[in-house]
Design an enzyme around this catalytic site. Structure first.
Site, mmCIF file in Angstrom:
data_model
loop_
_atom_site.group_PDB
_atom_site.id
_atom_site.type_symbol
_atom_site.label_atom_id
_atom_site.label_comp_id
_atom_site.label_asym_id
_atom_site.label_seq_id
_atom_site.Cartn_x
_atom_site.Cartn_y
_atom_site.Cartn_z
ATOM 1 N N ASP A 1 40.621 43.696 25.603
ATOM 2 C CA ASP A 1 39.925 43.870 26.880
ATOM 3 C C ASP A 1 40.749 44.738 27.818
ATOM 4 O OD1 ASP A 1 38.265 43.712 29.040
ATOM 5 O OD2 ASP A 1 38.902 41.702 29.633
ATOM 6 N N LYS B 1 41.750 47.284 34.082
ATOM 7 C CA LYS B 1 42.691 46.276 34.569
ATOM 8 C C LYS B 1 43.917 46.964 35.166
ATOM 9 C CE LYS B 1 41.484 42.648 31.264
ATOM 10 N NZ LYS B 1 41.047 41.644 32.244
ATOM 11 N N ARG C 1 31.089 37.276 29.912
ATOM 12 C CA ARG C 1 29.823 36.582 30.168
ATOM 13 C C ARG C 1 28.632 37.356 29.596
ATOM 14 N NH1 ARG C 1 31.053 36.705 36.450
ATOM 15 N NH2 ARG C 1 33.105 36.523 35.480
#
Length: 511
Positions: free
Chosen positions: A278, A285, A359
């Site tokens: 990720d 990030k 999600r």
């Protein structure tokens, strides 16, 4: 994995590299825990005094090594702290035993055999010591050199895990003790499977290779497996998985892996977030948050391991695992903030932040799992930093659409030694995810972000299906110093909870 044996031998006469005894904090100083009577006798009844002289206090996690006294065949005695001694007549807490055994196993890395002379009141205590020893002995060496040549010591070669753990006081011919040991071996083996997957770097584990791991395990243990590749996902309309994975050269996968039992009366569906790396996608990030993101598939690893464990244990329950696998990368093809995805359910989602990707893949898998009308669904995910801020690094949060089911999952987690806490689902937070262009946005209010994520997932769970969401972002990957049976790196968080939930479901006690 470390070998496990049950032995009725005396702690003084057993042949081993070390004998492990328990030390606890008593009202007047160190006390020697039950199981070590023969060792204490060899020290003239003064083992506690010797330990105090060496600075021991009996605190949890404390390790004190000392040479054996005459009459003890093992050359070393290792006293491990168990924390506060229980009140007179009470037994030692199983989690204290589990952690103590794990601490000792770590301290004995490189030894061929250790005998564990810890308190064993019953088969459950024997299981706790067995689990702790096997989990504490875990090491991950797949990417170290083979130990040949001048770099052997530098690369950590030769630091083999404890070879054998002999559990003293456990009866190898006793039906309950034998079953407890066999369960502990299976459970530890599958937790360590999850740990291995979590620790594997992303250049060696992408969605395709993760799916191949599931296929190999299915063949070995008689599981049913189905893998949807990017073409099947596109045909089926899995917009969440495709949207998250479209920025990577490694396309997404949805894996269905199932244990079925001919006598099963209930079906449990487990859904795992499997982001094999990720980066945050376009919503990249910040520096310092990328290095451990190989662990963002910890939920899928836990689900995978739990399904295999259910099969190996022969549980009379159907357990179906859904592994939502994708790699979240930024590229010219990546989903952009502001894009709208059409999910497998048909709902549309405005993606306000591409780093809220877990999600999205879970939503597709939850909808698909709901189509089979299971008796309950549990999803597991390293979902939000907000949950870490709320609960720290050792507890996972539990949310649910049914209070009784949430309470049952929490009770089970505490029973097996996994620290957790029930979290609310405040309905007023749902409004923050209203979108002017889609049915829902993937972000809402910043405060209570972990709860917002749970409310998002709830939108994709079938009606009247009890559902729980475990946010394991805190305990899934341990970056600090190992403690108890918890290693540095992947921990296998939630596997024990899922397996015990499956056992309870098989027994007709779903909650």
């Amino acid at each position: 994995m470390t070998a496990l044996t049950l032995s009725t031998s005396s702690a003084a006469t057993v042949r081993a590299d070390a004998v492990v005894v328990g030390a606890a904090k008593g009202a007047k100083g160190v006390v020697v825990a039950p199981g070590a009577e023969a060792v204490d006798k060899a020290f003239g009844g003064k083992l506690a005094a010797v330990l105090e002289t060496l600075g021991a206090s009996g605190a949890e996690g404390e390790v004190t090594k000392l040479p054996s006294a005459d009459g003890i065949k093992a050359p070393v005695v290792l006293a491990v702290g168990l924390g506060d001694a229980p009140a007179k007549g009470d037994a030692y807490d199983n989690e204290a035993l589990r952690r103590g055994a794990g601490t000792a196993a770590r301290a004995l890395t490189g030894s061929k055999k250790a005998a564990f002379a810890l308190p064993l009141e019953d088969a459950e205590a024997a299981a706790a010591v067995s689990e702790g020893a096997l989990l504490g002995a875990y090491t991950f060496t797949a990417f170290r050199s083979n130990g040949n040549g001048k770099n052997a010591k530098k690369n950590g070669a030769g630091s083999a895990p404890l070879g054998e753990a002999a559990i003293l006081g456990a009866k190898p011919r006793d039906k309950e003790h034998k079953a407890a040991a066999e369960r502990a071996q299976t459970l530890a083996s599958e937790i360590n499977r999850a740990r291995d997957l979590i620790n594997t770097p992303s250049n060696a584990l992408d969605p395709k290779s993760f799916a191949a791991e599931a296929q190999a395990a299915a063949k070995e243990f008689g599981l049913k497996v189905e893998v949807l590749d990017e073409k099947a996902l596109a045909k089926g309309g899995y917009g969440g998985l495709l949207g998250v994975g479209q920025g990577s050269e490694a396309p997404p996968r949805l894996v269905r892996i199932a244990h079925t039992h001919p006598k099963a009366a209930k079906t449990l569906a487990l859904v795992g977030k499997g982001i094999t790396y990720d980066s945050g996608g376009i919503s990249l990030k910040p520096a310092g948050h990328n290095e451990t993101m190989k662990c963002d598939m910890s939920g899928a690893a836990a689900v995978f391991a739990a399904v295999v464990a259910a099969a190996r244990l022969g549980l009379e329950v159907n357990v179906t695992g859904w592994l939502a696998l994708a790699e979240n990368m930024p590229s010219g093809a990546a989903t952009r903030p502001g894009d709208v995805l059409t999910m497998y359910s048909g709902k549309t989602v405005e993606v306000l932040n591409t780093d809220a990707e877990g999600r999205l893949v879970l939503a597709d898998a939850l909808t698909r799992a709901s189509e089979e009308s299971p008796d309950a669904i549990v999803d597991v995910a390293t979902l939000t930093g907000a949950m870490v801020l709320a609960l720290g690094h050792r507890h996972f949060g539990i949310m649910a659409n049914d209070d009784a089911f949430r309470a049952s999952v929490h009770e089970i987690a505490e029973e097996v030694g996994e620290e957790s806490w029930p979290m609310p689902m405040p309905s007023h937070l749902r409004k923050g995810m209203d979108s002017p262009v889609a049915d829902i946005a993937n972000m809402g209010e910043r405060m209570g972000g972990g709860l917002v994520a749970g409310l998002f997932l709830k939108e994709f769970v079938g009606e009247d299906i009890p559902w729980a969401h475990l946010d394991i972002a805190g305990p899934a990957f341990h970056e600090g110093t190992p403690w108890g049976y918890t290693p540095k790196g992947g921990t296998g968080s939630a596997v024990r909870t899922l397996v015990r939930l499956a056992e309870r479901t098989a027994a007709g006690d779903l909650g």
